[in-house]
Design an enzyme around this catalytic site. Structure first.
Site, PDB file in Angstrom:
ATOM      1  N   ALA A   1      -0.692  53.452 -36.933  1.00 14.67           N
ATOM      2  CA  ALA A   1      -0.423  54.389 -38.034  1.00 14.67           C
ATOM      3  C   ALA A   1      -0.869  53.821 -39.381  1.00 14.67           C
ATOM      4  CB  ALA A   1       1.064  54.725 -38.056  1.00 14.67           C
ATOM      5  N   HIS A   2      -0.651  54.591 -40.416  1.00 14.47           N
ATOM      6  CA  HIS A   2      -1.095  54.205 -41.754  1.00 14.47           C
ATOM      7  C   HIS A   2      -0.403  52.948 -42.265  1.00 14.47           C
ATOM      8  CE1 HIS A   2       1.805  57.605 -43.297  1.00 14.47           C
ATOM      9  NE2 HIS A   2       2.384  56.841 -42.432  1.00 14.47           N
ATOM     10  N   ASN A   3      -1.196  52.133 -42.968  1.00 17.44           N
ATOM     11  CA  ASN A   3      -0.706  50.943 -43.655  1.00 17.44           C
ATOM     12  C   ASN A   3      -0.237  49.832 -42.725  1.00 17.44           C
ATOM     13  OD1 ASN A   3      -0.205  53.364 -45.658  1.00 17.44           O
ATOM     14  ND2 ASN A   3      -0.459  51.514 -46.875  1.00 17.44           N
TER      15      ASN A   3
END
Lengths: 346, 346, 346
Positions: free
Chosen positions: A236-238
């Protein structure tokens, strides 16, 4: 390619016991090898199979004995096998240039020797290094930057501005730089949070087939040098994944997780958001990780717990029906004792 | 795009504390923001970071105090951040028209301002609204119908007759309208059950990367208005997902499940076939749901149970080895008591 | 296509109760069927719905009674429905030949009647049988071999040298022949083990959307005749899946697992490497299988256990808080008894 056994012994820094001149064309397991193949045994356990193999030579651990066979003794036969196999299977693919049937946007920069197959789409302001191969159906968004000797397999999408380091391999069907899953509640509905960051993949990373790696909400989702992911991994993001960490098939990592280096997440593991997984951690298959894990831990289960504890508890779970019966029986015995003593519970 | 802080305060219906004229070019977290960025703090917990940020202004909750900084007080800073970020990042992409390198079947109808990239395939009898963007490698089967302002990312397949509402976004690699998994046993073999229905996706839905949404055996698989799915979500045939429901990454929904509105299924959840999940339900990560869930419930675990019960049980599971020991010790003590009383168990 | 009820009764070897001449154009569930549809009831349980359906006839089990309706009594109504639906929905798709917008490598051999859509890529030395359909975005690597009447849906990648049997269907977005996940530790880094084998898929197999099936390290990853996989299934290198086995959505099979014939793995199951799963095994949803499973077993849970045991244990898990309390109470009662007897524990 072909190599003599003598050449192989030199290349793997091994001790040759037997003639040096037989020619090796392939690598195969002991039971499948033919007279043109070299095979390998990772331990003494395979002594009988070494005796029976048709391989012309066998990579074996130091000290391994089998007088009937040509042996190459090495410190790590599995690694030696990998190295020999790499040499034997290295085919210098012809450099194709850029197919007329590929689409190339404005301001494309690339090294002299690249292969861009039919059906590739390259957006504007894309830069790729030398020795890059883009297979059919690959899509590079605007502003993508890529190092040297990268191989992108068919039908991979690498979206705007993502960066791919040298010697990265990305297997078919994977998506790099899709939007992170960010939606702010707005009454009963949701307002999308723009995902303005990128994905950065450092050198020597290999990404499996049908992975999804989301761009950061702000900043970068970062896959560091030497990471290897299996198929159908979701990042997922980050998220940050440290050097030489392995993510086995169907692992899912939620947003803003940081994973250390030389860590292994086994198949189907899930990690909840904002956690930190340390260096040299091992997480067992199908674990559901809801708390951060310090360096060096071995964790299993859902919720995750120390691996030894998980081994015990998962054995006991199968004995719960017995425990329940035993508990009932004890209750009866206590009641009888209480009655014998003239005491009434409650 | 750029906005002054004064404009932002008006747009988010906020109370501005500080000068109105600084220009904002981006949004960033407190610790990453520079002097051109606006940042955000969702609660008092971030007071220290607000004091230290380099952002030119901070979106904060009502009542938040920090005299050294330009603040914009709003009811919901996270939502306000999403709205400001949307405004700042809205780029009016040029309308490309239909690329010569796209294939368009017979009887294609579309609005005047659409972008069809190279490598797109559009079957026969397809209708798309205005403002639609079809990225490279997108495949629309025969008879597909689509509303306005839809964005289909690269390498997405939308198969025959599926319907996509206005303002839908579908991320890369996703498959809409694959056959449901239906095979009738026929002795030792299976006879395929034709999957004759479609997938219908209503307006304002966002579908993540590498999702698979199967067409119905009969009728429709139906994703209602405002649903958001994360990556690698699987939705089987004849499933209905209610308005504004969130399906987090790697969720799998078996056939003929009905899910209500404003419900959340966390990552890696599985739901067995023919169940009904109510409205405003929350299902915790990795849960395995084998029974229908009424409106408003919070459920966790596999098998699923009330979330509070699951918290207790998952704590106790780690103590099972202790419980087992304790049980054994109690048994011994009872035996000793029985002997003291001259009673023999059995 | 259209069929009269009389024709249908003959085709499914059924007993017709009612007029033979009504025309059937479709199949639908009891509650959705109109006067042109035939419907089906798999058991007596559906008697009331049969009475109320608008279908012009209903496929029912032997002995089923409903004098108001035209019935076709058959041994297996579900299978009969599948067969009738197949007949009604068989459309002889026009043969398209090879699109000018497809790319075809050297030495391509194929039957006379094939359909190769725009945007297909076919490598060198590829052979496909007659009646094959390759949808847009399909990529066939060098040396791929394929039987007759194969359908490959959009954006599928079939990589070098893989073999696909006759009448195989592969749904959109799937990857066949990606590299297995093999990396030999080399100090802190990893050395890739070349994946030199192939994937072999035998006849009558159907592979779902977004599957990943890895090529073997050496030899073959082998999917045998009649296997059906749902969406998002992962099959690692050197796995063998036996005839007519079903793999439901999001199943993950680790390397070198052998699965027997007529076995069923329910959704989200994981199987650890090198195991053997027998013939006619059933593995329940979300099970995590860490030990081999003999023929005919029904297994559930993680770790996997006999299904009946799992039913008991998963019931007890919800009662663990009660058990813990009960254990504590018993301890107190024993203590009181010990005190009454003048005995001190410890």
């Amino acid at each position: 390619m072909e190599l003599s056994i003598g050449e192989i012994a030199v290349l793997v820094d091994g001790e040759l016991l037997g003639p040096a001149d037989s020619v090796v064309k392939g690598v195969a397991p002991l039971d499948q090898a033919g007279p043109d193949d070299i095979s390998f045994a990772v331990s003494e356990k395979y002594r009988a199979q070494v005796g029976e193999t048709h391989a012309c030579a066998v990579l074996v651990p130091l000290g391994f004995q089998e007088p009937q066979k040509t042996l190459v003794r090495v410190k790590n036969p599995y690694l030696a096998m990998a190295k020999v196999s790499t040499l034997l299977h290295t085919v210098s693919e012809p450099v194709l240039g850029i197919s007329q049937r590929a689409y190339v946007g404005n301001n494309f920069k690339c090294g002299p020797d690249i292969s861009v197959y039919p059906g590739v789409f390259i957006g504007h302001d894309v830069t790729v290094g030398n020795g890059v191969t883009l297979h059919p159906g690959v899509m590079l968004g605007n502003g993508v930057k890529m190092g040297d000797d990268v191989v992108i397999h068919p039908n991979v999408s690498i979206l705007n501005r993502c960066r791919i380091g040298s010697r990265v391999v990305i297997h078919a069907g994977t998506v790099i730089g899709s939007d992170g899953f960010g939606h702010a509640p707005d009454g009963d509905r949701y307002h999308k949070i723009p995902q303005t960051g990128i994905v950065r993949i450092d050198e020597d990373v290999e990404i499996g087939a049908c992975n999804t790696i989301d761009r950061a909400t702000f900043g970068v989702t970062w896959i560091k040098r030497g990471v290897k992911t299996d198929n159908q991994v979701h990042i997922a993001h980050n998220v940050v994944v440290g050097e030489n960490t392995l993510l086995v098939a169907q692992v899912g990592i939620a947003g803003s997780v940081t994973i250390g280096h030389n860590t292994i997440l086994a198949g189907q593991v899930g990690v909840a958001q904002h956690l930190t997984i340390g260096n040299r951690v091992i997480i067992g298959p199908r674990s559901g990780i809801g708390k951060s894990v310090p360096d060096g831990e071995i964790v299993s289960g859902a919720p995750g717990m120390p691996h030894r504890l998980w081994l015990k508890t998962s054995n006991i779970i199968q004995k719960l029906p017995d425990m329940k019966k035993k508990l009932k029986r004890l209750e009866e015995r206590i009641k009888m004792l209480e009655e014998a003593l003239g005491r009434n519970e409650k």
